[in-house]
Scaffold this motif. Structure first.
Motif, PDB file in Angstrom:
ATOM      1  N   THR A 265       4.984   5.090   2.045  1.00  0.00           N
ATOM      2  CA  THR A 265       5.364   6.268   2.200  1.00  0.00           C
ATOM      3  C   THR A 265       5.665   6.767   3.771  1.00  0.00           C
ATOM      4  N   ARG A 266       4.887   6.198   4.549  1.00  0.00           N
ATOM      5  CA  ARG A 266       4.904   6.338   5.883  1.00  0.00           C
ATOM      6  C   ARG A 266       6.373   5.877   6.267  1.00  0.00           C
TER       7      ARG A 266
ATOM      8  N   ARG B 120       0.879  -1.212   0.156  1.00  0.00           N
ATOM      9  CA  ARG B 120       0.085   0.027  -0.076  1.00  0.00           C
ATOM     10  C   ARG B 120       0.933   1.212  -0.018  1.00  0.00           C
ATOM     11  N   VAL B 121       0.534   2.144  -1.093  1.00  0.00           N
ATOM     12  CA  VAL B 121       1.151   3.430  -1.031  1.00  0.00           C
ATOM     13  C   VAL B 121       1.481   4.189   0.140  1.00  0.00           C
ATOM     14  N   LEU B 122       0.486   4.179   1.059  1.00  0.00           N
ATOM     15  CA  LEU B 122       0.415   5.079   2.145  1.00  0.00           C
ATOM     16  C   LEU B 122       1.468   4.600   3.095  1.00  0.00           C
TER      17      LEU B 122
ATOM     18  N   THR C 181       7.259  12.424  -1.481  1.00  0.00           N
ATOM     19  CA  THR C 181       6.209  12.673  -2.562  1.00  0.00           C
ATOM     20  C   THR C 181       6.367  11.262  -3.229  1.00  0.00           C
ATOM     21  N   VAL C 182       5.137  10.527  -3.833  1.00  0.00           N
ATOM     22  CA  VAL C 182       5.315   9.404  -4.530  1.00  0.00           C
ATOM     23  C   VAL C 182       5.081  10.013  -5.895  1.00  0.00           C
TER      24      VAL C 182
ATOM     25  N   ARG D 272       9.245   8.067   5.502  1.00  0.00           N
ATOM     26  CA  ARG D 272       9.316   9.253   6.296  1.00  0.00           C
ATOM     27  C   ARG D 272       9.908   8.812   7.628  1.00  0.00           C
TER      28      ARG D 272
END
Lengths: 111, 207
Positions: A81-82, A76-78, A106-107, A85
């Motif tokens: 990304t998390r 999952r992209v989220l 940023t994706v 970070r």
């Protein structure tokens, strides 16, 4: 060209190791010209990923880290990304525990 | 916290990534001028611009060569390969608008074109449906609340368009949540055409 090569390299390795991250966004100009970029150290080619920018305006303000990633379709992209970070935060906290940071992730693609 | 502290500027004068040649011109502009046949007195005399154009020529030659090789050796859709390469180039030069991901204070973003591609592909999982325009404007500036506006083509033989649209809406919402991690507050489906037969040739492009 980054002004913080050691930190940039450390962050690059860290982000590339995040599960779900396929790679840092490669600038097409970098792709075209990477062979021309020599670091001058042992003739090694130093990739300068377009997907990672490190700066510290004024030299004393917060570290400003801008990360652009391409994620893997299987995650999952989220979440990827998390995790990215978090990896950047951990890297900065280890090197500069008292410094303020400002991180943007940023994706720019999914593969 | 409900506001983002540092959203990327959606309309920068030019992308910060964009390379500026030592002569002061943007690489993207030099390439665009070359492709469109725009000439001026600067290019022939500028070493940097000429090198940039030569590199673009090399890239095009490489793509053409690869396409020719594919045509000769194996049955792969060469047009699709070229299209994908050009997609990468377009995205590089015109990445579009960033959409918020996660909580506002996390400062995470996904480019609209990337999210739209995933949602289009999800819509096209419904048999016979082809996705067209897919826009995802946030409800308000810096808001994480996103609404999708998706145009689709459906089979002429479909008997229940409402049901079909609901199926598409379900697939899109599922993909947004499970693949992207985005909560959509609205999914507007607009049927823009009825087609005689499902066109499977372009299906799966997800663009």
């Amino acid at each position: 060209m980054t002004q913080h090569p050691a930190l940039t390299e450390e962050l690059t390795v860290s982000v590339r190791g995040v599960p779900g991250v396929a790679f840092l966004k490669p600038g097409i100009t970098d792709s075209l010209r990477s062979i021309l970029r020599q670091s001058g150290r042992n003739g090694r080619v130093t990739p300068s990923p377009a997907g990672l920018k490190v700066s510290r305006p004024g030299g004393t303000g917060p570290w400003v880290i801008e990360v652009q990633i391409v994620t893997r379709a299987g995650m999952r992209v989220l979440d990827a990304t998390r995790a990215t970070r978090s990896a950047v935060e951990a890297c900065l906290a280890a090197r500069f525990p008292t410094d303020a940071t400002h991180i943007t992730v940023t994706v720019t693609g999914i593969v | 916290m409900t506001t983002r502290i540092h959203p990327p500027d959606p309309t920068p004068p030019h992308e910060p990534d964009e390379e500026q040649l030592p002569c002061g011109r943007l690489l993207s502009q030099v390439w665009a001028d070359w492709e469109e046949g725009v000439t001026d007195t600067h290019l022939p005399d500028c070493l940097h611009c000429r090198q940039a154009v030569e590199e673009l020529d090399q890239l095009e030659s490489a793509v053409r060569h690869l396409r020719d090789d594919v045509q000769e050796n194996i049955t792969v859709d060469a047009a699709s390969l070229t299209e994908r390469v050009m997609d990468v180039v377009r995205l590089e030069l015109r990445p579009g608008r960033p959409l918020p991901l996660g909580e506002p204070d996390e400062n995470m973003w996904i480019m609209e074109s990337v999210a739209a591609r995933t949602l289009r592909a999800a819509a096209e999982q419904v048999p016979g449906v082809r996705a067209g325009s897919c826009r995802i404007p946030p409800e308000a500036a810096h808001s994480s609340r996103l609404t999708v506006a998706l145009d689709i083509h459906v089979p002429l033989a479909a008997t229940d368009l409402q049901y079909l649209a609901e199926e598409v809406r379900h697939r899109v919402r599922q993909a947004a949540e499970e693949l992207l991690g985005v909560d959509l507050v609205g999914i507007d489906i607009r049927i823009t055409d009825l087609v005689d037969e499902p066109d499977t040739s372009a299906k799966g492009h997800g663009r």
